[in-house]
Write an enzyme that holds these catalytic residues in place. Structure first.
Site, PDB file in Angstrom:
ATOM      1  N   PHE A 142      -6.133   0.070   5.551  1.00 10.34           N
ATOM      2  CA  PHE A 142      -4.883   0.067   4.812  1.00 10.34           C
ATOM      3  C   PHE A 142      -4.715   1.335   3.980  1.00 10.34           C
ATOM      4  O   PHE A 142      -3.598   1.689   3.592  1.00 10.34           O
ATOM      5  CB  PHE A 142      -4.809  -1.165   3.904  1.00 10.34           C
ATOM      6  CG  PHE A 142      -5.121  -2.455   4.601  1.00 10.34           C
ATOM      7  CD1 PHE A 142      -4.721  -2.665   5.914  1.00 10.34           C
ATOM      8  CD2 PHE A 142      -5.824  -3.454   3.964  1.00 10.34           C
ATOM      9  CE1 PHE A 142      -5.007  -3.852   6.568  1.00 10.34           C
ATOM     10  CE2 PHE A 142      -6.126  -4.649   4.617  1.00 10.34           C
ATOM     11  CZ  PHE A 142      -5.715  -4.846   5.924  1.00 10.34           C
TER      12      PHE A 142
ATOM     13  N   GLU B 166       0.803  -1.218   0.000  1.00 12.09           N
ATOM     14  CA  GLU B 166       0.000   0.000   0.000  1.00 12.09           C
ATOM     15  C   GLU B 166       0.840   1.275   0.000  1.00 12.09           C
ATOM     16  O   GLU B 166       0.464   2.269  -0.646  1.00 12.09           O
ATOM     17  CB  GLU B 166      -0.944  -0.003   1.212  1.00 12.09           C
ATOM     18  CG  GLU B 166      -2.013  -1.071   1.174  1.00 12.09           C
ATOM     19  CD  GLU B 166      -1.561  -2.412   1.737  1.00 12.09           C
ATOM     20  OE1 GLU B 166      -2.392  -3.330   1.833  1.00 12.09           O
ATOM     21  OE2 GLU B 166      -0.367  -2.534   2.087  1.00 12.09           O
TER      22      GLU B 166
END
Length: 317
Positions: free
Chosen positions: A86, A61
């Site tokens: 996330f 991410e």
């Protein structure tokens, strides 16, 4: 009170997917980045129709945010997609430095927000993301209430220059806003007029606020219901106009009461026209595993909790 009808329950993440599909056809500068959650974020159609504009980053991410920031330099409009936990907490440093501080035109799109993520439990149920994102200078923060509004917000963000956070959810929820209702970033929507209390709700709690208003109407209490889809910039004028009439307010959100919509509203009132306020929100705790319905009931994020909050706040007027 104006009545709203559930035209067919849908998940808000599918509204995002529909918006991305339309953007893919309308705007060649729109690109999509995903952190290994194509199905969950409903990116399937965009990937199929525009493979040259879709980037599968994998479970990385932080890299996704950095790549998105870089793509803006060439004039692209990147929409990143993963779970809300996330999208924010895991990559906060990258968002702060590479997107917000650098004023990059990145759209951070986050599904599975709040308790209604459900059975995946506390590690995935982020309840702090609105607070994290609204504290970043220049960051627009949007939290939509149903399928139609999520699609409209997705389309609107492509025309909005600057960093933005779009928050939506996993479960199927009532779809009640008009499909052709204009989405204006920073402008609240008055859903029903009332004189006794203002209910300001965001996300999944907007429908619950409307149900609460019906219950209150039967009790002789006229509630004014406002849908705040944009938490930053906040529509101060709409809030102050309503509360000046009703004299008290209840805020409702699927988020920790610390750092969320309620605190933003409280700040507006404190600076301009202090009035009694009650908060329907998670009381400074993490979530737990369970069905969305049971979790919303346990953590008192439903229409009954809003009714009880209204009855408390009216006594404080």
């Amino acid at each position: 009170m104006k009545k709203y009808t559930n035209t067919g329950s849908k998940d808000t993440r599918s509204g995002f997917g529909a918006g991305m599909t339309e953007l893919g056809q309308k705007n060649e500068n729109v690109v999509a980045l995903c952190a290994d959650l194509i199905g969950s974020l409903k990116f399937d159609d965009f990937k199929k129709n525009h493979p040259e504009r879709f980037f599968q980053i994998g479970i990385a991410e932080a890299n996704m945010i950095g790549i998105a920031a870089g793509l803006t330099i060439g004039g692209k409009i990147p929409f990143t997609g993963t779970f809300a936990n996330f999208s924010t907490g895991r990559v906060y440093d990258q968002i702060r430095q590479s997107v917000a501080y650098s004023d990059k035109n990145v759209k951070i799109c986050a599904s599975h927000a709040g308790l209604t993520l459900g059975e995946d439990g506390a590690t995935h149920q982020i309840l702090e993301d609105i607070g994290l994102m609204k504290m970043l200078p220049g960051m627009t923060v949007i939290n939509t209430c149903d399928y139609n509004q999520t699609k409209a917000a997705t389309l609107a963000l492509a025309d909005h220059h600057g960093p933005a956070y779009l928050r939506f959810g996993r479960p199927v929820v009532p779809n009640f806003t008009p499909a052709d209702e204009p989405f204006v970033i920073g402008k609240a929507i008055l859903l029903s007029e009332g004189t006794d209390v203002t209910i300001i709700a965001t996300g999944h709690l907007v429908w619950e606020a409307l149900l609460a208003a019906e219950t209150l109407e039967a009790k002789g209490i006229a509630a004014e219901v406002i849908n705040i889809h944009t938490i930053k910039p906040l529509d101060d004028a709409a809030i102050l106009k309503s509360v000046a009439k009703t004299g008290c307010v209840v805020t409702a959100e699927e988020h920790n009461f610390l750092g969320g919509l309620g605190e933003s509203v409280a700040r507006v009132l404190a600076l301009n026209n202090p009035k009694p306020q009650e908060f329907v929100a998670v009381n400074d705790s993490f979530g737990e595993s369970g069905t969305p319905e049971k979790l919303m009931e346990k953590y008192k994020l439903n229409n009954q909790a809003i009714v009880e909050a209204v009855e408390r706040v009216i006594k404080r007027k």
